[in-house]
Design a protein around this motif. Sequence first.
Motif, mmCIF file in Angstrom:
data_model
loop_
_atom_site.group_PDB
_atom_site.id
_atom_site.type_symbol
_atom_site.label_atom_id
_atom_site.label_comp_id
_atom_site.label_asym_id
_atom_site.label_seq_id
_atom_site.Cartn_x
_atom_site.Cartn_y
_atom_site.Cartn_z
ATOM 1 N N ALA A 91 10.025 -24.700 -43.301
ATOM 2 C CA ALA A 91 8.567 -25.014 -43.546
ATOM 3 C C ALA A 91 7.661 -23.900 -43.194
ATOM 4 O O ALA A 91 6.993 -23.603 -43.938
ATOM 5 C CB ALA A 91 8.149 -25.988 -42.813
ATOM 6 N N GLU A 92 7.805 -23.032 -42.244
ATOM 7 C CA GLU A 92 7.011 -22.317 -41.552
ATOM 8 C C GLU A 92 7.012 -20.928 -42.534
ATOM 9 O O GLU A 92 6.235 -20.341 -42.856
ATOM 10 C CB GLU A 92 7.454 -21.888 -40.100
ATOM 11 C CG GLU A 92 6.745 -22.859 -39.180
ATOM 12 C CD GLU A 92 7.406 -23.019 -37.841
ATOM 13 O OE1 GLU A 92 8.412 -21.925 -37.381
ATOM 14 O OE2 GLU A 92 7.629 -23.922 -37.208
ATOM 15 N N ARG A 93 8.675 -20.753 -42.747
ATOM 16 C CA ARG A 93 8.793 -19.527 -43.511
ATOM 17 C C ARG A 93 8.021 -19.791 -45.010
ATOM 18 O O ARG A 93 7.611 -18.832 -45.522
ATOM 19 C CB ARG A 93 10.355 -19.363 -43.994
ATOM 20 C CG ARG A 93 10.862 -18.487 -44.929
ATOM 21 C CD ARG A 93 10.785 -17.242 -44.680
ATOM 22 N NE ARG A 93 10.997 -16.197 -45.543
ATOM 23 C CZ ARG A 93 10.223 -15.715 -46.408
ATOM 24 N NH1 ARG A 93 9.045 -16.227 -46.519
ATOM 25 N NH2 ARG A 93 10.611 -14.883 -47.560
ATOM 26 N N LEU A 94 8.100 -21.016 -45.487
ATOM 27 C CA LEU A 94 7.441 -21.216 -46.926
ATOM 28 C C LEU A 94 5.872 -21.011 -46.753
ATOM 29 O O LEU A 94 5.333 -20.787 -47.661
ATOM 30 C CB LEU A 94 7.994 -22.379 -47.334
ATOM 31 C CG LEU A 94 9.201 -22.617 -48.053
ATOM 32 C CD1 LEU A 94 9.690 -24.086 -48.212
ATOM 33 C CD2 LEU A 94 9.503 -21.569 -49.183
ATOM 34 N N SER A 95 5.249 -21.608 -45.818
ATOM 35 C CA SER A 95 3.956 -21.761 -45.493
ATOM 36 C C SER A 95 3.531 -20.234 -45.314
ATOM 37 O O SER A 95 2.378 -19.806 -45.582
ATOM 38 C CB SER A 95 3.492 -22.698 -44.485
ATOM 39 O OG SER A 95 3.721 -22.124 -43.114
ATOM 40 N N ALA A 96 4.272 -19.211 -44.828
ATOM 41 C CA ALA A 96 3.803 -17.797 -44.688
ATOM 42 C C ALA A 96 4.227 -17.143 -45.953
ATOM 43 O O ALA A 96 3.691 -16.082 -45.938
ATOM 44 C CB ALA A 96 4.725 -17.222 -43.444
ATOM 45 N N SER A 97 4.602 -17.676 -46.827
ATOM 46 C CA SER A 97 5.092 -17.130 -48.166
ATOM 47 C C SER A 97 3.853 -16.650 -48.881
ATOM 48 O O SER A 97 2.957 -17.287 -49.004
ATOM 49 C CB SER A 97 6.290 -17.735 -49.090
ATOM 50 O OG SER A 97 6.269 -17.234 -50.093
#
Length: 323
Positions: free
Chosen positions: A197-203
């Motif tokens: 989720a964090e990876r995606l929100s930082a994308s």
Amino acid sequence: MNRTDHPHTFTQLNDLLDFLDLDRAQLTDLDPAPPGFGLRVPRAFAERMQRGDPADPLLRQVLPLTLERQTVDGYITDPVADAAAERAPGLLVKYAGRALLLVTGACALHCRYCFRRHFPYQDFGPSPARLERALTEIARDSQLTEVVLSGGDPLLLDAARLNDLIERLEQIPTLTRLRLHSRVPVAIPSRLSPHLAERLSASRLQSTLVIHANHAHELDASVCRVLHDWQAAGVMLLNQSVLLRGVNDCADSLIALSERLFTCGVLPYYLHALDPVAGSAHFQVSDATAKLLLETVRARLPGYLVPRLVRELPGDYAKRPLD
Ligand SMILES: *Cc1c(COP(=O)(O)O)cnc(C)c1O
Ligand code: SF4
């Protein structure tokens, strides 16, 4: 047997029935060895079923019946013409601007009504060469702005592979959005990683997770907790359901589902009319009934909790509203 001694994933009907304290005599028409598409139920999902209830709405979604072997007019193996939309192995382009990337053939849960139950997944394995071809094709078509990771279930890929794939997609400049369609949040919530989720929100890509729940009972506290983590990370959360006889074909059930989704941070998106896939005819709800159900839901819920009742027609540029 102690409940924790049961298999982590049920693949044998008897084990599942044991776990649920169900007597075979309470159920008719069971198919212990359905050809090609076996029983598959994670224990985490089975734990949300009501023990001793042969009509449990979660059980009905996964229970193989001999009825599935019957040939019914109009029910075919590829009802949504996926094969015709295949632009590269595992890459379907059916809708304007969006590409569907089938990244794995595996699913956490086998849903008996699944429109991809006859799909030749073995030909769509996530081999590196195939993925390269699909990525090249996506990059070549500048009309594509969104990639939908689908399957099978994209969240069954291991974290490193998924991360690599997200990186590759981020490098395609014409893409702006990334979507994941997954039943893992409901099937095995513990597999849904907050790191992702964090990876995606930082994308650079705007990310959406579309989960798949058909009944409020699927969304217990464990599911809700992981969904809240994802919501807190800033990923848009939507749900798609299929309207299924004996599972959610009553207004109270659909209303409870919408309300429960919202409690968990998820908005209802689609309510799909069943795709006429061979083996699923016993789940069919008539269009007239579907429309009436939606009328009741609409009369009792705010608009943002009313899913769009849609049908997929082969060759259409978008889902077709039924109401
Ligand atoms: C319809 C559909 C989509 C895309 O639908 P949207 O209308 O863009 O949300 C993606 N995957 C599958 C399997 C679909 O059936
Ligand atoms: S999880 Fe989705 S793709 Fe897999 S069997 Fe269920 S409906 Fe089909």
